[in-house]
Design an enzyme around this catalytic site. Structure first.
Site, PDB file in Angstrom:
ATOM      1  N   SER A 158      -7.952   4.383  -0.628  1.00  0.00           N
ATOM      2  CA  SER A 158      -6.813   4.088   0.236  1.00  0.00           C
ATOM      3  C   SER A 158      -5.476   4.161  -0.468  1.00  0.00           C
ATOM      4  O   SER A 158      -4.439   4.376   0.168  1.00  0.00           O
ATOM      5  CB  SER A 158      -6.988   2.695   0.857  1.00  0.00           C
ATOM      6  OG  SER A 158      -7.232   1.726  -0.148  1.00  0.00           O
ATOM      7  N   HIS A 208      -1.788  -3.320  -0.140  1.00  0.00           N
ATOM      8  CA  HIS A 208      -1.640  -1.874  -0.330  1.00  0.00           C
ATOM      9  C   HIS A 208      -0.165  -1.523  -0.442  1.00  0.00           C
ATOM     10  O   HIS A 208       0.692  -2.247   0.063  1.00  0.00           O
ATOM     11  CB  HIS A 208      -2.262  -1.100   0.836  1.00  0.00           C
ATOM     12  CG  HIS A 208      -3.748  -1.029   0.780  1.00  0.00           C
ATOM     13  ND1 HIS A 208      -4.567  -2.060   1.221  1.00  0.00           N
ATOM     14  CD2 HIS A 208      -4.592  -0.067   0.317  1.00  0.00           C
ATOM     15  CE1 HIS A 208      -5.838  -1.723   1.038  1.00  0.00           C
ATOM     16  NE2 HIS A 208      -5.883  -0.520   0.494  1.00  0.00           N
TER      17      HIS A 208
END
Length: 269
Positions: free
Chosen positions: A44, A251
């Site tokens: 990711s 993230h």
């Protein structure tokens, strides 16, 4: 005849000077250098989860138009670009599902992988929801996995990449430290938990760097580019817990992709 040759020589000298002054010759050389085949693999952090603007065709892989591989390709116009990185990918997922575009013609490969193998998501969930002692215990389990199992898994995916792309420059990128210690956060994790998580990130990066070097790959650390932009910094390029979109938690934001990851790839491509 002699005058014609002299005129031609003079014109050539003038043209060369103009090209040197305008940089036109350099631009032409740069275009040729950029005519390469680039493949972006990984998890990711490469697909761009957290940056938004996801390509609907990528489904659950959540490949973002703001991810650093897309930004690099847009800036460098490679002759071909394949973007197979996928949210949630582990080493075996990269090997099984992402290597199709690699070939003997591939010139550049970028890769982030290892965090999911080490249980990153479970570590963060444990630390957010449970006690400091339980958090640190889970971090230590992840570190033990990095010692015992992750090196072999990294070797497997790195060997597969090299086998399929024998001539490629392979740039393995690491993970940021997540927290600025002594920062602006007044709630959430304890300082002990933040310290343990940062230490685990460093530990993972060191293991990835060692295995990348053993395969002749380049390791690019993003710790420096994210310094000053960690969670609790007041200028974070990382999401903290995002209850509206939990998958984006921890993230990089779009700024983290363009300011944290892209410069490291640029420095090592």
């Amino acid at each position: 005849m002699k005058l014609s040759r002299l005129a031609a020589l003079s014109s050539s000298i003038v043209l060369g000077a103009v090209l040197a002054l305008t940089g036109a010759g350099t631009a032409q050389a740069g275009t040729s250098a950029a005519a390469l085949d680039y493949v972006a693999l990984g998890d990711s952090y490469s697909s761009g989860v957290g940056a938004g603007s996801y390509d609907s065709a990528s489904g659950d892989c959540k490949r973002s138009t703001r991810a650093f591989p897309k930004l690099w390709a847009a800036a460098n116009a490679p002759s071909s670009f394949a973007f197979t990185a996928c949210s949630g990918a582990r080493t075996n997922d990269v090997t099984a599902n992402q290597l199709g575009p690699l070939s003997s013609a591939t010139d550049l490969v970028s890769l982030t992988v290892g965090g999911n193998d080490a249980g990153f998501a479970d570590v963060m969930t444990t630390c957010v929801l449970q006690s400091e002692a339980t958090c640190i215990s889970r971090v230590n389990q992840a570190r033990a996995y990095v010692d015992s199992t992750l090196p072999g898994r990294l070797d497997s995916v790195y060997s597969a990449v090299r086998s399929k792309a024998p001539s490629a420059k392979v740039v393995v990128l690491g993970y940021p430290r997540f927290y600025k210690l002594g920062g602006s956060c007044i709630a959430g994790l304890s300082e002990g938990e933040r310290t343990a998580i940062n230490g685990a990130s460093d530990y993972l990066n060191a293991a990835v760097a060692r295995r990348a070097a053993a395969h002749g790959f380049t390791f690019g650390s993003v710790v420096g580019t994210f310094t000053g932009h960690e969670i609790c910094s007041g200028s974070a390029w990382l999401h903290s817990v995002n209850w509206l979109n939990i998958g984006e938690s921890y993230h990089p934001t779009a700024a983290g992709q363009s300011g944290g990851y892209l410069p490291v790839l640029n420095a090592n491509d």
